[in-house]
Motif scaffolding. Structure first.
Motif, PDB file in Angstrom:
ATOM      1  N   LYS B 122     127.694 -53.200  34.584  1.00 50.68           N
ATOM      2  CA  LYS B 122     127.105 -51.993  33.978  1.00 50.68           C
ATOM      3  C   LYS B 122     127.112 -50.696  35.013  1.00 50.68           C
ATOM      4  O   LYS B 122     126.960 -50.053  34.735  1.00 50.68           O
ATOM      5  CB  LYS B 122     125.995 -52.455  33.120  1.00 50.68           C
ATOM      6  N   THR B 124     127.580 -51.005  37.888  1.00 57.18           N
ATOM      7  CA  THR B 124     129.533 -50.522  38.439  1.00 57.18           C
ATOM      8  C   THR B 124     129.850 -49.380  37.700  1.00 57.18           C
ATOM      9  O   THR B 124     130.221 -48.057  38.324  1.00 57.18           O
ATOM     10  CB  THR B 124     130.792 -51.491  38.773  1.00 57.18           C
ATOM     11  N   ASP B 125     129.555 -49.102  36.105  1.00 55.48           N
ATOM     12  CA  ASP B 125     130.486 -48.434  35.425  1.00 55.48           C
ATOM     13  C   ASP B 125     129.903 -47.282  35.701  1.00 55.48           C
ATOM     14  O   ASP B 125     129.931 -46.118  35.062  1.00 55.48           O
ATOM     15  CB  ASP B 125     130.304 -49.136  34.104  1.00 55.48           C
ATOM     16  N   HIS B 132     136.268 -38.096  38.376  1.00 55.62           N
ATOM     17  CA  HIS B 132     136.866 -37.543  37.275  1.00 55.62           C
ATOM     18  C   HIS B 132     137.349 -38.171  36.085  1.00 55.62           C
ATOM     19  O   HIS B 132     138.127 -39.036  36.013  1.00 55.62           O
ATOM     20  CB  HIS B 132     138.089 -36.941  37.927  1.00 55.62           C
ATOM     21  N   ASN B 134     139.116 -38.082  33.050  1.00 57.08           N
ATOM     22  CA  ASN B 134     140.643 -38.099  32.915  1.00 57.08           C
ATOM     23  C   ASN B 134     141.534 -38.517  34.105  1.00 57.08           C
ATOM     24  O   ASN B 134     142.400 -39.490  33.790  1.00 57.08           O
ATOM     25  CB  ASN B 134     140.834 -36.940  32.397  1.00 57.08           C
ATOM     26  N   ALA B 135     141.613 -38.345  35.070  1.00 54.63           N
ATOM     27  CA  ALA B 135     142.716 -38.190  36.275  1.00 54.63           C
ATOM     28  C   ALA B 135     141.441 -40.015  37.281  1.00 54.63           C
ATOM     29  O   ALA B 135     142.048 -40.510  37.780  1.00 54.63           O
ATOM     30  CB  ALA B 135     142.430 -36.864  37.315  1.00 54.63           C
ATOM     31  N   GLU B 136     140.144 -40.511  36.696  1.00 50.49           N
ATOM     32  CA  GLU B 136     139.642 -40.785  37.948  1.00 50.49           C
ATOM     33  C   GLU B 136     139.300 -42.289  36.999  1.00 50.49           C
ATOM     34  O   GLU B 136     139.862 -43.853  36.166  1.00 50.49           O
ATOM     35  CB  GLU B 136     138.894 -41.106  38.757  1.00 50.49           C
ATOM     36  N   TYR B 137     138.223 -41.904  36.166  1.00 45.98           N
ATOM     37  CA  TYR B 137     137.238 -43.443  35.029  1.00 45.98           C
ATOM     38  C   TYR B 137     137.814 -44.029  34.694  1.00 45.98           C
ATOM     39  O   TYR B 137     138.137 -44.744  34.615  1.00 45.98           O
ATOM     40  CB  TYR B 137     136.298 -42.151  34.834  1.00 45.98           C
ATOM     41  N   ILE B 138     139.032 -43.834  33.013  1.00 44.48           N
ATOM     42  CA  ILE B 138     139.599 -44.121  33.175  1.00 44.48           C
ATOM     43  C   ILE B 138     140.389 -45.508  33.330  1.00 44.48           C
ATOM     44  O   ILE B 138     141.168 -46.530  32.549  1.00 44.48           O
ATOM     45  CB  ILE B 138     140.655 -43.500  31.768  1.00 44.48           C
ATOM     46  N   TYR B 139     141.028 -45.378  34.870  1.00 45.53           N
ATOM     47  CA  TYR B 139     141.538 -45.910  35.360  1.00 45.53           C
ATOM     48  C   TYR B 139     140.756 -47.056  35.676  1.00 45.53           C
ATOM     49  O   TYR B 139     141.116 -48.111  35.802  1.00 45.53           O
ATOM     50  CB  TYR B 139     142.723 -45.599  36.596  1.00 45.53           C
ATOM     51  N   GLY B 140     139.801 -47.320  35.624  1.00 45.72           N
ATOM     52  CA  GLY B 140     138.713 -48.146  35.747  1.00 45.72           C
ATOM     53  C   GLY B 140     138.150 -48.375  37.520  1.00 45.72           C
ATOM     54  O   GLY B 140     137.718 -48.832  37.920  1.00 45.72           O
ATOM     55  N   VAL B 141     138.589 -46.450  38.107  1.00 45.45           N
ATOM     56  CA  VAL B 141     138.648 -46.800  39.414  1.00 45.45           C
ATOM     57  C   VAL B 141     136.677 -46.965  39.711  1.00 45.45           C
ATOM     58  O   VAL B 141     136.265 -46.954  38.587  1.00 45.45           O
ATOM     59  CB  VAL B 141     138.525 -45.383  39.855  1.00 45.45           C
ATOM     60  N   THR B 142     136.057 -47.835  41.065  1.00 49.36           N
ATOM     61  CA  THR B 142     134.452 -47.455  41.141  1.00 49.36           C
ATOM     62  C   THR B 142     134.553 -46.953  42.709  1.00 49.36           C
ATOM     63  O   THR B 142     135.533 -46.694  42.923  1.00 49.36           O
ATOM     64  CB  THR B 142     134.654 -49.336  41.126  1.00 49.36           C
ATOM     65  N   ALA B 145     136.501 -48.816  44.970  1.00 46.24           N
ATOM     66  CA  ALA B 145     137.969 -48.682  44.577  1.00 46.24           C
ATOM     67  C   ALA B 145     137.881 -47.369  45.944  1.00 46.24           C
ATOM     68  O   ALA B 145     138.989 -47.238  46.515  1.00 46.24           O
ATOM     69  CB  ALA B 145     137.875 -48.921  43.517  1.00 46.24           C
ATOM     70  N   THR B 254     138.503 -34.866  43.479  1.00 45.19           N
ATOM     71  CA  THR B 254     139.269 -36.046  43.404  1.00 45.19           C
ATOM     72  C   THR B 254     139.191 -36.208  44.400  1.00 45.19           C
ATOM     73  O   THR B 254     140.146 -34.898  45.888  1.00 45.19           O
ATOM     74  CB  THR B 254     140.403 -36.486  42.274  1.00 45.19           C
TER      75      THR B 254
END
Lengths: 112, 394
Positions: B122, B124-125, B132, B134-142, B145, B254
């Protein structure tokens, strides 16, 4: 196929993703909406073993891809052995569930 | 602008602090800085609180208003400053501007974060919410990462190896053993992290090529500084450590939109601004506190800030130049790696450590004869960076 929308500055031609209100190079404010080309190459990647809350997977590979038409974007990399510079083909699939809803994004597979 | 003096500093040990609320921690650190400044009952004009995500971590906002109440500092002005991992540095900068401009005479700056209220994934989230949407967060980027992708490119371009990364971890955890405020009090070895049969258990992959011991821990904590004018600091009979230079710069949200993702432009520009304002050069710095949230960052920042040329940071590290007793000790406090990284506290804690070093109060980790200090607080993944140059007058 659904995909992301990138932006090409009408004044200087710079290709940007994600969206900016002013061009990162010339401050231009008008953009042509463009789609990334079908294929690209892997610029960098990471194999995430500790995923954040909300992603129920043990491991996920993320990487930045430069498409043949210059768009650069992050996406899920579905390659057994990712390598810098490898050629990839773009796909579009659910990448995360947020608030019970599937959110779609880019995924990439090696070109055959 | 008039000179700004750090007349008082204070912090509480960074660790998992289940018993204390965020505002408790801010108050404890704030009181220590006020007492260290011999402030007594003198009124404080303004309070700046550096904090990234109390709403998400602790379900509480308006923490600056809550803090002045707990410390009975009303009717002082109070603001919470949110600037991601550079929130602490931003709070110090705003306090500096308030005193330098003449608008305020006495300012309390406190940075803090309580992250261990939530479980690891949590946290980490929550931290990933700075990426970003749309360009980053939705992919599970940490954040690890992003650091992993950056580390891969930096290793490729400059020949940095896992050995170099581990040297940062070993050095900073060794320094942490000399710092009673550090969260991680544990000696580690190159062998245990890299070559021992159990190395993969000791330091598992977090976001390849980043391993556990390349990452700072998740901590609770707070740190504070009391800023004032030279005249008032003299009245309070405190040693004079001035903020001689402040620099801040930003970069794209980004990483992928930077023409060279290994080039941390905001670090270079923020550092240059701080050096140029202070009139002090990188070669005159005696001690530096850099933002080693990931081991690669200590190496990359030491180059981008101007201490070593590109590609030479890892060599200087391997030659021992950045150890206590070396040419330029980096992170004698243990850095984020050992002291911990309660996000909003970090930029303030770095300044606190420099003040202790420049006053000669750093105990076993004292850098002998330190006069000029440098700190760098790195927000986002290098998209918002704040640098300070501090100078001791005594």
């Amino acid at each position: 196929m659904n995909t992301i929308t990138a932006y090409k500055c009408k004044k200087c031609g710079l290709v940007m993703y994600p969206h900016h209100f002013r061009c990162l190079k010339c401050n231009g404010r008008e953009f042509e909406e463009i789609k990334p080309s079908a294929n690209g190459k892997l610029l960098t990647y990471t194999i995430i073993e500790q995923l954040p809350w909300g992603i129920d997977e043990r491991e996920r590979v993320l990487g930045v891809v430069e498409f043949d038409n210059g768009v650069k974007a992050l996406g899920v990399i579905k390659a057994e052995n990712p390598k810098l510079g490898m050629k990839l083909k773009a796909g579009w699939e659910p990448v995360r569930v947020i608030g019970g809803e599937k959110v779609y994004g880019l995924s990439f597979q090696p070109t055959k | 602008m008039r000179p700004v003096v750090i007349a008082g500093v204070g912090m509480i040990p960074f660790e998992r602090r289940d018993e204390d609320s965020l505002v408790d921690m801010l108050a404890m650190a704030g009181l220590k800085a006020m007492d260290d400044a011999n402030l007594g009952d003198r009124p404080v004009d303004a309070v700046y609180v550096g904090n990234m995500a109390s709403g998400l971590f602790n379900h509480q906002v308006s923490v600056a208003s809550a803090l002045v109440d707990r410390l009975n500092l009303m009717p002082a002005a109070a603001d919470r400053i949110e600037n991601g991992p550079a929130s602490g540095g931003s709070a110090v900068k705003n306090g500096f501007l308030a005193v330098a401009s003449g608008y305020c005479d006495i300012v309390l700056v406190v940075g803090g974060e309580k992250m261990r209220e939530v479980i690891g994934p949590k946290a980490t989230d929550i931290v990933a919410c700075m990426t970003h949407p749309n360009a980053e967060y939705i992919y599970g980027v940490t954040l690890p990462a992003l650091a992993g992708m950056f580390t891969r490119l930096y290793m490729e371009k400059y020949g940095v190896t896992r050995e170099h990364l581990t040297m940062v971890a070993v050095k900073n955890q060794e320094n942490g053993l000399l710092n009673p405020y550090a969260h991680i009090q544990m000696k580690i070895t190159m062998e245990g992290v890299l070559t021992h049969p159990q190395a993969h258990v000791n330091s598992p992959v977090v976001a390849d090529p980043i391993h556990l011991y390349d990452c700072c821990p998740v901590s609770d904590g707070a740190a504070a500084v009391l800023l004032t004018t030279e005249d008032i600091a003299n009245e309070l009979k405190r040693p004079i450590v001035t903020i001689a230079g402040v620099g801040q710069a930003t970069d794209t949200h980004t990483l992928q939109e930077r023409s060279d993702p290994t080039d941390l432009k905001a670090v270079t520009i923020a550092s240059q601004k701080a050096f140029s304002m202070s009139g002090i050069k990188p070669k005159d710095i005696d001690v530096a506190e850099l933002h080693d949230a990931f081991t690669i960052l200590e190496i990359a920042e030491s180059e981008h800030a101007g201490f070593f040329s590109k590609g030479q940071g890892a060599k200087a590290l391997a030659a021992g130049e950045t150890q206590i007793g070396g040419k330029l000790p980096i992170n004698p406090s243990g850095g984020l790696k050992a002291r911990g990284h309660p996000v909003g506290a970090t930029g303030v804690a770095q300044v606190v450590e420099l003040v202790w070093q420049l006053r000669g109060e750093a105990g076993k980790r004292q850098v002998k004869g330190a006069v000029n200090g440098f700190s760098l607080n790195f927000g986002g993944f290098g998209n918002n960076v704040i640098a300070f140059v501090l100078r001791s007058k005594s």
